[in-house]
Design an enzyme around this catalytic site. Structure first.
Site, mmCIF file in Angstrom:
data_model
loop_
_atom_site.group_PDB
_atom_site.id
_atom_site.type_symbol
_atom_site.label_atom_id
_atom_site.label_comp_id
_atom_site.label_asym_id
_atom_site.label_seq_id
_atom_site.Cartn_x
_atom_site.Cartn_y
_atom_site.Cartn_z
ATOM 1 N N LYS A 90 0.841 -1.212 0.000
ATOM 2 C CA LYS A 90 0.000 0.000 0.000
ATOM 3 C C LYS A 90 0.871 1.255 0.000
ATOM 4 O O LYS A 90 0.644 2.187 -0.765
ATOM 5 C CB LYS A 90 -0.942 0.012 1.224
ATOM 6 C CG LYS A 90 -1.861 -1.192 1.317
ATOM 7 C CD LYS A 90 -2.793 -1.118 2.502
ATOM 8 C CE LYS A 90 -2.099 -1.149 3.846
ATOM 9 N NZ LYS A 90 -1.376 -2.418 4.141
ATOM 10 N N ARG B 293 12.030 -5.384 5.513
ATOM 11 C CA ARG B 293 11.745 -3.993 5.105
ATOM 12 C C ARG B 293 12.641 -3.037 5.882
ATOM 13 O O ARG B 293 12.945 -3.241 7.044
ATOM 14 C CB ARG B 293 10.282 -3.649 5.387
ATOM 15 C CG ARG B 293 9.990 -2.167 5.179
ATOM 16 C CD ARG B 293 8.522 -1.866 5.151
ATOM 17 N NE ARG B 293 7.824 -2.225 6.367
ATOM 18 C CZ ARG B 293 6.504 -2.087 6.517
ATOM 19 N NH1 ARG B 293 5.770 -1.608 5.523
ATOM 20 N NH2 ARG B 293 5.917 -2.445 7.639
ATOM 21 N N ARG C 58 -0.179 -9.054 13.380
ATOM 22 C CA ARG C 58 -0.815 -8.035 12.511
ATOM 23 C C ARG C 58 -1.652 -8.695 11.417
ATOM 24 O O ARG C 58 -2.710 -8.192 11.052
ATOM 25 C CB ARG C 58 0.250 -7.126 11.881
ATOM 26 C CG ARG C 58 0.828 -6.122 12.878
ATOM 27 C CD ARG C 58 2.144 -5.550 12.413
ATOM 28 N NE ARG C 58 2.067 -4.796 11.185
ATOM 29 C CZ ARG C 58 3.124 -4.520 10.407
ATOM 30 N NH1 ARG C 58 4.321 -4.954 10.741
ATOM 31 N NH2 ARG C 58 2.969 -3.807 9.324
HETATM 32 P P1 AP5 Z 1 4.870 -1.557 1.900
HETATM 33 O O1 AP5 Z 1 4.564 -0.775 0.691
HETATM 34 O O2 AP5 Z 1 5.575 -0.873 3.025
HETATM 35 O O3 AP5 Z 1 3.559 -2.326 2.406
HETATM 36 P P2 AP5 Z 1 2.289 -1.759 3.218
HETATM 37 O O4 AP5 Z 1 1.110 -2.479 2.680
HETATM 38 O O5 AP5 Z 1 2.276 -0.276 3.212
HETATM 39 O O6 AP5 Z 1 2.665 -2.338 4.647
HETATM 40 P P3 AP5 Z 1 2.548 -1.682 6.117
HETATM 41 O O7 AP5 Z 1 3.239 -2.665 7.034
HETATM 42 O O8 AP5 Z 1 3.060 -0.293 6.183
HETATM 43 O O9 AP5 Z 1 1.043 -1.748 6.333
HETATM 44 P P4 AP5 Z 1 0.293 -1.837 7.646
HETATM 45 O O10 AP5 Z 1 -1.062 -1.655 7.151
HETATM 46 O O11 AP5 Z 1 0.515 -3.021 8.493
HETATM 47 O O12 AP5 Z 1 1.011 -0.746 8.560
HETATM 48 P P5 AP5 Z 1 0.608 0.721 8.945
HETATM 49 O O13 AP5 Z 1 1.843 1.529 8.924
HETATM 50 O O14 AP5 Z 1 -0.569 1.182 8.172
HETATM 51 O O15 AP5 Z 1 5.738 -2.836 1.429
HETATM 52 C C1 AP5 Z 1 6.219 -3.764 2.389
HETATM 53 C C2 AP5 Z 1 7.626 -4.249 1.953
HETATM 54 O O16 AP5 Z 1 7.497 -4.993 0.744
HETATM 55 C C3 AP5 Z 1 8.621 -3.123 1.656
HETATM 56 O O17 AP5 Z 1 9.893 -3.568 2.053
HETATM 57 C C4 AP5 Z 1 8.552 -2.964 0.125
HETATM 58 O O18 AP5 Z 1 9.761 -2.479 -0.418
HETATM 59 C C5 AP5 Z 1 8.275 -4.400 -0.312
HETATM 60 N N1 AP5 Z 1 7.444 -4.492 -1.526
HETATM 61 C C6 AP5 Z 1 6.403 -3.702 -1.910
HETATM 62 N N2 AP5 Z 1 5.875 -4.136 -3.072
HETATM 63 C C7 AP5 Z 1 6.598 -5.243 -3.417
HETATM 64 C C8 AP5 Z 1 6.543 -6.144 -4.530
HETATM 65 N N3 AP5 Z 1 5.639 -6.021 -5.508
HETATM 66 N N4 AP5 Z 1 7.440 -7.161 -4.566
HETATM 67 C C9 AP5 Z 1 8.356 -7.311 -3.581
HETATM 68 N N5 AP5 Z 1 8.470 -6.483 -2.519
HETATM 69 C C10 AP5 Z 1 7.594 -5.467 -2.442
HETATM 70 O O19 AP5 Z 1 0.103 0.520 10.448
HETATM 71 C C11 AP5 Z 1 0.984 0.233 11.524
HETATM 72 C C12 AP5 Z 1 0.205 0.176 12.819
HETATM 73 O O20 AP5 Z 1 -0.429 1.453 13.092
HETATM 74 C C13 AP5 Z 1 -0.972 -0.839 12.845
HETATM 75 O O21 AP5 Z 1 -0.535 -2.141 13.180
HETATM 76 C C14 AP5 Z 1 -1.890 -0.214 13.896
HETATM 77 O O22 AP5 Z 1 -1.419 -0.470 15.199
HETATM 78 C C15 AP5 Z 1 -1.756 1.290 13.633
HETATM 79 N N6 AP5 Z 1 -2.735 1.796 12.665
HETATM 80 C C16 AP5 Z 1 -2.468 2.368 11.449
HETATM 81 N N7 AP5 Z 1 -3.596 2.736 10.831
HETATM 82 C C17 AP5 Z 1 -4.617 2.407 11.675
HETATM 83 C C18 AP5 Z 1 -6.033 2.523 11.586
HETATM 84 N N8 AP5 Z 1 -6.618 3.039 10.493
HETATM 85 N N9 AP5 Z 1 -6.774 2.055 12.626
HETATM 86 C C19 AP5 Z 1 -6.205 1.515 13.744
HETATM 87 N N10 AP5 Z 1 -4.862 1.382 13.869
HETATM 88 C C20 AP5 Z 1 -4.074 1.816 12.847
#
Ligand code: AP5
Length: 235
Positions: A40, A149, A193
């Protein structure tokens, strides 16, 4: 088609200047759905760079709040460290304010929000979502991606030590800051997660499908090829 009327001495002449393609109305209020690590942030950042959309990542906002030690950060930290969701009321209030601060008509990519039906209902009361783009990736691939990552604390760019390497493993290509591994990218927390995702966020796929807003894209493969599919979906 652009038509210009040009004056002639005795009669009006119609001059056809050029034929333009039909204007494409791009979708401008986009929710990125998908499990942790599905890409994402990666795809959202590319959309933001190419089309100037504002990327609103609740994860980035929360991590910044934790770093700065704000009230929100203090309340959110424990949930984030264990991979649990931060309570709905905190997230909904945060996002209401952020969305209200944007000029009308701004293109927005929501990354990591909404994550529950309650958040999706709150978002729907404030704006009309045009598209929910779901990135589909299997669990074992997600674990590999997240545990290797590296993230930039300054500009929020993300890298992968095998799949998406920075030029130098320690530094961000975009802003030069020292890269770090997120606390919640350790394997045990990643698996929690994924469980939290299945219980709370997965139902949003059906939620947006029923509204006729859902497009699912296979999130595995070359990042730029996935981006081509993402671009098609927003047009
Ligand atoms: P990346 O693009 O970073 O993936 P992502 O989907 O953004 O993953 P996140 O871990 O950031 O998502 P998340 O939803 O768990 O975390 P968030 O920060 O929102 O890609 C991942 C890796 O893969 C990278 O190394 C990238 O280079 C690689 N990659 C990408 N595409 C690829 C491909 N095609 N092939 C190979 N490699 C690839 O949330 C964190 C925490 O915050 C949550 O756990 C929660 O506690 C809190 N939180 C955030 N939002 C909320 C909400 N709305 N409500 C409640 N709690 C929330």
């Amino acid at each position: 088609m652009t038509v210009r009327l040009a004056r002639a001495t005795t009669k009006v002449r119609v001059v056809f200047l050029k034929t333009e393609p039909m204007a494409v109305r791009m979708k401008t209020k986009i929710v990125l759905l998908g499990p942790p690590g599905s890409g994402k942030g990666t795809q959202g950042e590319k959309l933001s760079e190419e089309f100037g959309y504002v990327r609103m990542s609740t994860g980035d906002m929360l991590r910044e709040a934790v770093r700065k030690g704000t009230d929100l950060g203090i309340k959110a930290k424990g949930y984030m460290d264990s991979g649990a969701l931060v309570p709905n009321d905190l997230i909904i209030n945060l996002m209401k304010e952020k969305i209200a601060s944007l000029a009308e008509g701004t293109g927005i990519i929501f990354d990591g929000f909404p994550r529950t039906v309650e958040q999706a209902d709150a978002l729907g009361e404030q704006i009309d979502v045009d598209l929910a783009l779901n990135l589909d990736v299997d669990d074992e691939e997600l674990v590999k991606r997240l545990t290797m990552r590296r993230s930039c604390p300054q500009c929020n760019a993300v890298y992968h030590l095998l799949y998406n390497k920075p030029q130098n493993e320690r530094f961000c290509d975009k802003c030069g800051s020292v890269l770090y591994q997120r606390d919640d990218d350790k394997e045990d927390t990643v698996r929690n997660r994924l469980k939290v995702y299945r219980e709370n966020t997965f139902p949003l796929i059906d939620y947006y499908d029923k509204k006729g807003k859902l497009v699912t894209i296979q999130g595995v493969g070359d990042i730029n090829e996935i981006f081509d599919k993402v671009k098609k979906a927003i047009q």
